[in-house]
Write an enzyme that holds these catalytic residues in place. Structure first.
Site, PDB file in Angstrom:
ATOM      1  N   HIS A 192       0.550  -1.392   0.071  1.00 15.50           N
ATOM      2  CA  HIS A 192       0.087   0.003   0.097  1.00 15.50           C
ATOM      3  C   HIS A 192       0.698   1.221   0.045  1.00 15.50           C
ATOM      4  O   HIS A 192       0.452   2.671  -0.528  1.00 15.50           O
ATOM      5  CB  HIS A 192      -1.365   0.142   1.107  1.00 15.50           C
ATOM      6  CG  HIS A 192      -0.499   0.437   2.847  1.00 15.50           C
ATOM      7  ND1 HIS A 192      -0.157  -0.642   3.463  1.00 15.50           N
ATOM      8  CD2 HIS A 192       0.347   1.268   3.020  1.00 15.50           C
ATOM      9  CE1 HIS A 192       0.114  -0.393   4.911  1.00 15.50           C
ATOM     10  NE2 HIS A 192       0.253   0.656   4.330  1.00 15.50           N
ATOM     11  N   ASP A 244      -0.002  -7.388   1.481  1.00  9.56           N
ATOM     12  CA  ASP A 244       0.650  -5.943   1.592  1.00  9.56           C
ATOM     13  C   ASP A 244       1.973  -6.269   1.492  1.00  9.56           C
ATOM     14  O   ASP A 244       2.517  -5.359   2.389  1.00  9.56           O
ATOM     15  CB  ASP A 244       0.004  -5.790   2.249  1.00  9.56           C
ATOM     16  CG  ASP A 244       0.010  -4.543   3.185  1.00  9.56           C
ATOM     17  OD1 ASP A 244       0.881  -3.309   1.807  1.00  9.56           O
ATOM     18  OD2 ASP A 244       0.218  -3.787   3.952  1.00  9.56           O
ATOM     19  N   GLY A 274       3.309   6.291   8.642  1.00  9.14           N
ATOM     20  CA  GLY A 274       5.086   6.604   7.420  1.00  9.14           C
ATOM     21  C   GLY A 274       5.687   5.463   8.555  1.00  9.14           C
ATOM     22  O   GLY A 274       6.932   5.094   7.685  1.00  9.14           O
ATOM     23  N   ASN A 275       5.069   4.842   9.292  1.00  8.37           N
ATOM     24  CA  ASN A 275       5.606   3.361   9.849  1.00  8.37           C
ATOM     25  C   ASN A 275       5.510   2.714   8.486  1.00  8.37           C
ATOM     26  O   ASN A 275       7.152   1.565   8.884  1.00  8.37           O
ATOM     27  CB  ASN A 275       6.241   3.149  11.004  1.00  8.37           C
ATOM     28  CG  ASN A 275       6.236   3.593  12.244  1.00  8.37           C
ATOM     29  OD1 ASN A 275       5.902   4.568  12.669  1.00  8.37           O
ATOM     30  ND2 ASN A 275       7.744   3.584  11.986  1.00  8.37           N
ATOM     31  N   SER A 276       4.675   2.386   8.058  1.00  8.74           N
ATOM     32  CA  SER A 276       4.449   1.477   7.083  1.00  8.74           C
ATOM     33  C   SER A 276       5.422   0.694   6.622  1.00  8.74           C
ATOM     34  O   SER A 276       6.024   1.444   5.549  1.00  8.74           O
ATOM     35  CB  SER A 276       2.885   1.462   6.498  1.00  8.74           C
ATOM     36  OG  SER A 276       1.993   1.666   7.029  1.00  8.74           O
ATOM     37  N   GLY A 285      -9.864 -24.278  -6.736  1.00 10.06           N
ATOM     38  CA  GLY A 285     -11.046 -23.629  -7.862  1.00 10.06           C
ATOM     39  C   GLY A 285     -12.458 -23.913  -6.664  1.00 10.06           C
ATOM     40  O   GLY A 285     -13.284 -24.617  -7.395  1.00 10.06           O
ATOM     41  N   VAL A 286     -12.764 -23.910  -5.590  1.00  8.15           N
ATOM     42  CA  VAL A 286     -14.221 -23.765  -4.813  1.00  8.15           C
ATOM     43  C   VAL A 286     -14.220 -22.868  -3.412  1.00  8.15           C
ATOM     44  O   VAL A 286     -13.003 -22.002  -3.901  1.00  8.15           O
ATOM     45  CB  VAL A 286     -13.709 -25.406  -4.389  1.00  8.15           C
ATOM     46  CG1 VAL A 286     -13.147 -26.293  -4.557  1.00  8.15           C
ATOM     47  CG2 VAL A 286     -12.395 -25.414  -2.442  1.00  8.15           C
ATOM     48  N   ILE A 313     -15.386 -21.453  -0.083  1.00 11.61           N
ATOM     49  CA  ILE A 313     -15.561 -22.264   1.527  1.00 11.61           C
ATOM     50  C   ILE A 313     -16.254 -21.903   2.178  1.00 11.61           C
ATOM     51  O   ILE A 313     -16.110 -20.691   2.045  1.00 11.61           O
ATOM     52  CB  ILE A 313     -13.731 -22.698   1.525  1.00 11.61           C
ATOM     53  CG1 ILE A 313     -13.248 -21.804   1.779  1.00 11.61           C
ATOM     54  CG2 ILE A 313     -13.440 -24.248   1.024  1.00 11.61           C
ATOM     55  CD1 ILE A 313     -12.113 -21.778   2.220  1.00 11.61           C
TER      56      ILE A 313
END
Length: 489
Positions: free
Chosen positions: A110, A140, A212-214, A270-271, A273
């Site tokens: 992000h 992320d 800003g720590n991201s 391909g299910v 759940i």
């Protein structure tokens, strides 16, 4: 003589006591005197990241805004672009850290998502434009590459499975644009699922983390990265002592894929759940609420080819227990495409082992979502009042009224009675009932027969499968739920 013996015994007890205390505390790390030496050694490996985004002006009619001639609005005062108005830039800041001395940097997805330009600032102030090698929105995580003049100080990713609650940690980053900021705290919890996605497995910490720590690192006392700081919970946007970091073990595999392929290659069945609760377990004859239920099988994909059926409950995948959806998703996504694994399912009151060849998750597959259907019902068609619902036959008129695709089958929920179990479970008008008690539903007789069979089997609830906007899920409905209350509007 007796005093000497007593003295020796006392000394022995004291020695054993000290030894016992030393043994008990040998796994505990006392509070450090300070973090200065550690911080000094780690700061050069942490970078500031500035992402630049170009914002294009909205175009109005003839550059003069809606209904405004261009000669009357030369400066865009009426919402148009104006003849002289140019695209403008905005910037966002974040953090990152170097994992390879040649210039490989980890940050959050992000932080750089949709950026037109990414600039990395090293601890000595050097600015370098970065190339995005790859980014993964589901976890992320993003990987950047810079070309420095020399080698850069890199840090090591730790084994986050060894992290324990209560350990001391330090976070380093660029909060509010203040680069090179160090904060300290402890690991507050592990394995946190905060609803950010199916791959949630966060390390929670009380080390102050702010905007800003991201993308910055969370270090252990050995100077190794145990997590990537990613999310905070805050009412005002500042630190309140609840921050979350992506575990380094999850990051290692994602980063390896991004560096090699530019994207993450995930296994896929391909299910659709859903979790198994106590009512679903009871309706299926399971002793405990465990496993993952298959709500839908997609045509032409690995699960269908392996013989997986809607209504199966996956108990084991590749010899690993699958108590919940999150565990299964991780197990499948970590399995290389093309690998054949054994999968144990619960079907018709017994276990069955299937061999499934795992496929690769397509890039355009989104996480499952629920789509609500709306509609009105006048109950003029064949109806059935059962299970706290008014259920009607599928007709062309009803398809049009409820906006149901031609290929969809089943019967329609026309109304749901207030305070009924069906209402509590979230059923609503427009839902399609496509299965009951493991059998496909084509008409109202199938519903009646399914209810009677469940009662004959002394079941407390009957399991139905609904289709809501193309999303399938199973719902257990209590059999004694026949309250004669006013239906929902």
């Amino acid at each position: 003589m007796s005093r000497l013996v007593a003295l020796k015994l006392l000394v022995a007890v004291l020695v054993l006591g000290v030894s016992a205390v030393a043994t008990t505390n040998s796994y505990a790390h006392p509070a450090p005197d300070g973090f200065a030496d550690l911080a000094e050694s780690l700061l050069p490996s942490v970078v500031n990241i500035a992402s630049t985004f170009e914002i294009k002006p909205r175009l109005g009619a003839q550059d003069g805004g809606p209904g405004v001639p261009p000669w009357f609005d030369p400066f865009g005062m009426f919402g148009g672009q104006g003849r002289g108005q140019q695209p403008r830039e905005t910037k966002a800041g974040g953090s990152g850290f170097i994992i390879d001395e040649t210039g490989i940097i980890i940050t959050n997805h992000h932080v750089i998502d949709n950026a037109d330009k990414v600039v990395v600032t090293l601890s000595d102030g050097t600015e370098l434009e970065a190339e995005v090698l790859g980014a993964d929105a589901r976890t992320d995580i993003a990987v950047l590459k810079v070309d420095p003049d020399g080698l850069l100080p890199a840090v090591k990713l730790a084994n986050s499975d060894l992290v324990r609650v209560g350990e001391w940690v330090i976070a380093v980053g660029n909060p509010f644009g203040l680069g090179g900021t160090v904060t300290a705290g402890i690991v507050s919890a592990l394995g946190r699922d905060i609803g950010a996605g199916y791959y949630d497995d966060f390390i929670q910490t009380d080390a102050p983390i702010n905007q800003g720590n991201s993308g910055g690192p969370l270090f252990n006392m050995a100077g190794e990265v145990i997590g990537i700081n990613s999310v905070i919970i805050s009412r005002g946007g500042g630190n309140v002592g609840i921050g979350f970091s992506i575990p380094s073990n999850l990051a290692q595999r994602v980063v390896a894929d991004l560096r090699e392929h530019g994207r993450v290659q995930r296994g896929w069945l391909g299910v659709g759940i859903q979790s198994v609760d106590e009512e679903i377990a009871a309706s299926l004859g399971l002793d405990e609420a465990e496993g993952v239920m298959i709500s839908n099988v997609m045509e032409g994909y690995p699960a269908e080819e392996a013989g997986v059926l809607s209504g199966d409950v996956i108990l084991k995948f590749d010899d690993k227990d699958t108590p919940d959806t999150r565990t299964l998703l991780r197990a499948v996504s970590d399995t290389p495409a093309g690998q054949e694994v054994d999968m144990v399912v619960w079907r018709d009151g017994d276990t069955k082992t299937l061999q499934v060849t795992v496929g690769e998750m397509p890039d355009d597959i989104d996480e499952p979502s629920s789509v609500a259907s709306n509609g009105k019902s006048d109950l003029e068609d064949d109806t059935l009042d059962a299970l706290g619902m008014m259920i009607i036959t599928m007709t062309d008129e009803m398809r049009s009224r409820f906006n149901i695709p031609d290929e969809a089958s089943g019967v329609i929920v026309a109304q749901v009675r207030r305070s009924s179990d069906a209402a509590t479970k979230g059923l609503r008008r427009g839902d399609l009932i496509v299965r009951i008690g493991g059998q496909a539903v084509e008409d109202l007789d199938d519903i009646s027969q399914g209810i009677e069979k469940a009662k004959a089997d002394d079941k407390l609830a009957v399991l139905i499968q609904i289709n809501r906007g193309g999303n399938f899920r199973f719902v257990p409905i209590k059999l004694d739920d026949e309250e004669a209350e006013e239906p929902e509007e």
